[in-house]
Motif scaffolding. Sequence first.
Motif, PDB file in Angstrom:
ATOM      1  N   MET A 173     -20.407 -26.576  -5.531  1.00 37.93           N
ATOM      2  CA  MET A 173     -20.670 -25.317  -5.668  1.00 37.93           C
ATOM      3  C   MET A 173     -20.913 -24.464  -4.403  1.00 37.93           C
ATOM      4  SD  MET A 173     -20.704 -25.008  -9.076  1.00 37.93           S
ATOM      5  CE  MET A 173     -20.728 -25.747 -10.570  1.00 37.93           C
ATOM      6  N   GLY A 174     -20.171 -23.510  -4.000  1.00 35.49           N
ATOM      7  CA  GLY A 174     -20.409 -22.680  -2.772  1.00 35.49           C
ATOM      8  C   GLY A 174     -19.769 -23.375  -1.801  1.00 35.49           C
ATOM      9  N   ARG A 175     -18.939 -24.425  -2.140  1.00 38.15           N
ATOM     10  CA  ARG A 175     -18.463 -25.205  -0.611  1.00 38.15           C
ATOM     11  C   ARG A 175     -16.890 -25.062  -0.713  1.00 38.15           C
ATOM     12  NH1 ARG A 175     -23.209 -25.144   2.202  1.00 38.15           N
ATOM     13  NH2 ARG A 175     -24.743 -26.543   1.202  1.00 38.15           N
ATOM     14  N   GLU A 176     -16.333 -23.859  -0.945  1.00 35.89           N
ATOM     15  CA  GLU A 176     -14.870 -23.894  -1.355  1.00 35.89           C
ATOM     16  C   GLU A 176     -14.211 -24.204   0.121  1.00 35.89           C
ATOM     17  OE1 GLU A 176     -16.984 -22.098  -4.571  1.00 35.89           O
ATOM     18  OE2 GLU A 176     -16.993 -21.935  -2.389  1.00 35.89           O
ATOM     19  N   LEU A 226     -26.560 -21.858   0.714  1.00 37.29           N
ATOM     20  CA  LEU A 226     -25.789 -21.336  -0.309  1.00 37.29           C
ATOM     21  C   LEU A 226     -26.137 -19.908  -0.511  1.00 37.29           C
ATOM     22  CD1 LEU A 226     -25.987 -24.418  -2.863  1.00 37.29           C
ATOM     23  CD2 LEU A 226     -24.090 -24.004  -1.364  1.00 37.29           C
ATOM     24  N   ALA A 238     -23.587 -19.042  -5.536  1.00 39.46           N
ATOM     25  CA  ALA A 238     -23.627 -20.385  -5.772  1.00 39.46           C
ATOM     26  C   ALA A 238     -24.622 -21.129  -6.160  1.00 39.46           C
ATOM     27  CB  ALA A 238     -23.097 -21.019  -4.408  1.00 39.46           C
ATOM     28  N   ALA A 242     -24.414 -20.550  -9.963  1.00 36.75           N
ATOM     29  CA  ALA A 242     -23.506 -21.602 -10.484  1.00 36.75           C
ATOM     30  C   ALA A 242     -24.027 -23.154 -10.696  1.00 36.75           C
ATOM     31  CB  ALA A 242     -22.105 -21.595  -9.798  1.00 36.75           C
ATOM     32  N   LEU A 243     -24.918 -23.554  -9.595  1.00 35.30           N
ATOM     33  CA  LEU A 243     -25.402 -24.692  -9.412  1.00 35.30           C
ATOM     34  C   LEU A 243     -26.506 -24.878 -10.661  1.00 35.30           C
ATOM     35  CD1 LEU A 243     -25.116 -27.280  -7.806  1.00 35.30           C
ATOM     36  CD2 LEU A 243     -26.856 -26.317  -6.308  1.00 35.30           C
ATOM     37  N   HIS A 273     -33.082 -18.467  -5.020  1.00 38.36           N
ATOM     38  CA  HIS A 273     -32.335 -18.513  -3.847  1.00 38.36           C
ATOM     39  C   HIS A 273     -33.394 -18.414  -2.689  1.00 38.36           C
ATOM     40  CE1 HIS A 273     -29.943 -16.503  -0.526  1.00 38.36           C
ATOM     41  NE2 HIS A 273     -29.198 -17.655  -0.727  1.00 38.36           N
TER      42      HIS A 273
END
Length: 274
Positions: free
Chosen positions: A1-4, A172, A176, A179-180, A220
């Motif tokens: 997640m968030g690591r594209e 993140l 992200a 989503a996580l 966050h």
Amino acid sequence: MGREAQSARLSQVLDGLERGRGAVVEIAGEPGSGKTQLACWLAEQAGRRGLPVIWARAPRAGEGPFRVFRDAAGRTGLAEGSDPADPAAWYELIRQRAAGGVLLVDEMHRADPSSLELALRLIRSLSSSAPSPSPFVLVLAHRPRQSPPALLEALDLGVRTAGIVRVEAGPLDVAAVAALLDRWRRPLAVGAYGAGAPDAATAPAYALPSRTGASAAVLHTASKGLPGYLRLLVAAGFDAGLWPDRAGGDEDRLLREAAPLLAELGALSGPARA
């Protein structure tokens, strides 16, 4: 997640391995940033391609040389103690075991001196421009602020000369994190990352208590965008009304989730712990 971006770069490394090109990958980040998760994702992708994966992990304590690589060596020769202190023999054994696959070394900042020397030798070999007859991918996950200077120097040199791929696990963003949080509500399949993967790689399915009303944006901010911190807050049943004095009302689950962190703190000296 968030690591594209990081995932895409790691996929390129696996593409290169399938074409016969080895590589050194550095996964760097602070505690709780998700270094192990990135390594697990790489292991999963390698497994899907039919590439062998070997895990190694630097222990917090222990005796004897080459402790980091003992599990990776398997039940052959040196692993059974026939010549436990020969650097050249360990180098050849690890190269043979890892050939054609991925060797993932987690917590490299805790490496004992002999394991560090072996890692440096592997780095020099794999990051050189000369083609290797038995290429493999060496992945080193570590915390730069706790890593030995020799490791930092070797990795920095390799990055500057384009011989090493550096993947940084930073915070993140809010999307992200959202989503996580949604992903953690759905249990992860057992064994998704292959045999030998660290237990910490699999996040339990935590349901956020409805009474908190904590949004992804609030979590966050509280977690600073670090997945490891986020997991602790969620485990505690995060309550924005209690924060920052307390994380939430579920202290028992918080302590269970924080067991690795507590063990790490317990290994410190009194002044360091304070």
